[in-house]
Motif scaffolding. Structure first.
Motif, mmCIF file in Angstrom:
data_model
loop_
_atom_site.group_PDB
_atom_site.id
_atom_site.type_symbol
_atom_site.label_atom_id
_atom_site.label_comp_id
_atom_site.label_asym_id
_atom_site.label_seq_id
_atom_site.Cartn_x
_atom_site.Cartn_y
_atom_site.Cartn_z
ATOM 1 N N UNK A 250 -7.209 28.963 2.186
ATOM 2 C CA UNK A 250 -8.482 29.532 1.729
ATOM 3 C C UNK A 250 -9.189 30.246 2.869
ATOM 4 N N UNK A 251 -9.144 29.629 4.077
ATOM 5 C CA UNK A 251 -9.769 30.271 5.227
ATOM 6 C C UNK A 251 -9.072 31.594 5.547
ATOM 7 N N UNK A 252 -7.730 31.582 5.433
ATOM 8 C CA UNK A 252 -7.004 32.833 5.686
ATOM 9 C C UNK A 252 -7.370 33.910 4.676
ATOM 10 N N UNK A 253 -7.509 33.483 3.416
ATOM 11 C CA UNK A 253 -7.902 34.445 2.388
ATOM 12 C C UNK A 253 -9.298 34.990 2.656
ATOM 13 N N UNK A 254 -10.208 34.049 3.090
ATOM 14 C CA UNK A 254 -11.580 34.497 3.393
ATOM 15 C C UNK A 254 -11.566 35.480 4.553
ATOM 16 N N UNK A 255 -10.791 35.127 5.607
ATOM 17 C CA UNK A 255 -10.718 36.041 6.747
ATOM 18 C C UNK A 255 -10.123 37.389 6.333
ATOM 19 N N UNK A 256 -9.088 37.340 5.454
ATOM 20 C CA UNK A 256 -8.470 38.584 4.994
ATOM 21 C C UNK A 256 -9.456 39.416 4.166
ATOM 22 N N UNK A 257 -10.235 38.714 3.317
ATOM 23 C CA UNK A 257 -11.242 39.423 2.519
ATOM 24 C C UNK A 257 -12.309 40.038 3.414
ATOM 25 N N UNK A 258 -12.738 39.246 4.435
ATOM 26 C CA UNK A 258 -13.744 39.769 5.363
ATOM 27 C C UNK A 258 -13.195 40.972 6.117
ATOM 28 N N UNK A 259 -11.907 40.900 6.499
ATOM 29 C CA UNK A 259 -11.299 42.023 7.204
ATOM 30 C C UNK A 259 -11.217 43.251 6.295
ATOM 31 N N UNK A 260 -10.877 43.035 5.004
ATOM 32 C CA UNK A 260 -10.828 44.152 4.053
ATOM 33 C C UNK A 260 -12.201 44.787 3.881
ATOM 34 N N UNK A 261 -13.233 43.936 3.738
ATOM 35 C CA UNK A 261 -14.594 44.463 3.610
ATOM 36 C C UNK A 261 -14.982 45.243 4.861
#
Length: 325
Positions: A250-261
């Protein structure tokens, strides 16, 4: 003694001078030489008289000394006789006392012997009866010596020479039998004691085995409980690991989402160049600033005012790290 003798000599000398005194009328007509001769004769006579007195006195002294010695000797004899007589009286008195004491003791001993004789008469009668009884028993047992003599004659190889040897052998065998019986009794008691100790040891061992079995059961129960807790711990650990993996995902997904944003914002806006790809906090801060700016623009647009797209402030990476997310 010397002063008395001297006084007596002086008195005798004066008497002698008075006897030899010449009448006064004749003295007047004699020459001095005659007077001197007369005086010398008188002196010689006085000396002879004095010597005679001395001899007489010496003889009297010797007689007195002899008499004194005789008296001392008689006194010694008298004392010795008195001592002997006193000793004789004492010895006679002691002999008389000893004789009386001996007579009294003999009388007492005679009385005691009479009483002892009276006391021993029943004992003598009893011993006489015992003697007669033993004589009767001896007569009744007279056949036994004959029997023992026949046994000796029939013994193999004349093993026993006399009856006392046979009796001694019999007594030895009886003593040996008694000793063996005593040893058997002692051994039997020892066996019984050892058996009792063995029984006690078996009971104690059984109790100890039972206690050890109970202890083993308790330890087995504790082991089962520990194994159950270990399984529960392993299950919890697996669940924690799964949860951690999910959280990591979940943290990786959050970091990936933050990176995409952040990348989407970077396409439309100028962003700080020092933001690292793995610095999620700085990326979210940039996205937050962009959202705030867009919100302000939207609010201004709704009011009908001309809008313009403001340039975002360039912030350093250190400022982004210190600002709250």
């Amino acid at each position: 003694m010397g002063s008395a003798l001297e006084a007596r000599v002086r008195a005798a000398f004066r008497d002698r001078l008075q006897l030899l005194k010449i009448p006064g009328k004749e003295d007047d007509f004699l020459p001095p030489a005659c007077h001197l001769l007369a005086k010398r004769r008188e002196l010689a006579e006085v000396e002879r008289a004095l010597l005679a007195k001395k001899e007489e006195f010496q003889m009297k002294m010797e007689e007195l000394q002899e008499r004194r010695q005789e008296l001392e000797h008689k006194e010694g004899q008298l004392k010795e006789a008195i001592l002997k007589f006193d000793k004789f009286l004492k010895e006679n008195d002691a002999k008389q006392k000893r004789a009386l004491r001996k007579a009294t003791e003999e009388q007492q001993q005679a009385s005691q012997r009479g009483a002892e004789a009276e006391r021993l008469r029943p004992e003598i009668a009893r011993l006489q009866r015992a003697k007669e009884k033993l004589q009767r028993r001896l007569a009744a047992h007279k056949a036994f010596p004959e029997y023992l003599q026949k046994v000796l004659e029939k013994s193999e190889q004349a093993q026993f020479g006399e009856i006392p040897e046979l009796i001694g052998r019999f007594q030895t065998l009886m003593s040996t039998q008694a000793s063996l019986a005593q040893r058997e009794l002692v051994a039997r008691e020892a066996v019984e004691e050892e058996h009792a100790r063995l029984q006690q040891y078996v009971e104690e061992s059984s109790n100890q085995i039972l206690q050890q079995n109970n202890r083993v059961a308790e330890l087995q129960s504790q082991l089962d409980q520990i194994r159950t807790r270990v399984l529960e711990g392993e299950s919890n650990w697996i669940r924690i690991q799964n949860t951690a993996a999910n959280k990591t995902l979940e943290l990786g997904q959050i970091k990936l989402a933050a990176l995409n944003l952040f990348q989407m914002v970077a396409k439309h806006r100028t962003v700080p160049a020092d933001v690292a790809p793995d610095d999620t906090a700085a990326q979210l801060y940039v996205v937050q600033q962009c959202i705030v700016d867009l919100t302000d623009i939207l609010a201004d647009f709704r009011k009908g005012e001309p809008t313009y797209l403001p340039q975002p402030e360039r912030t350093s990476a250190s400022q982004l790290e210190t600002q709250p997310t």
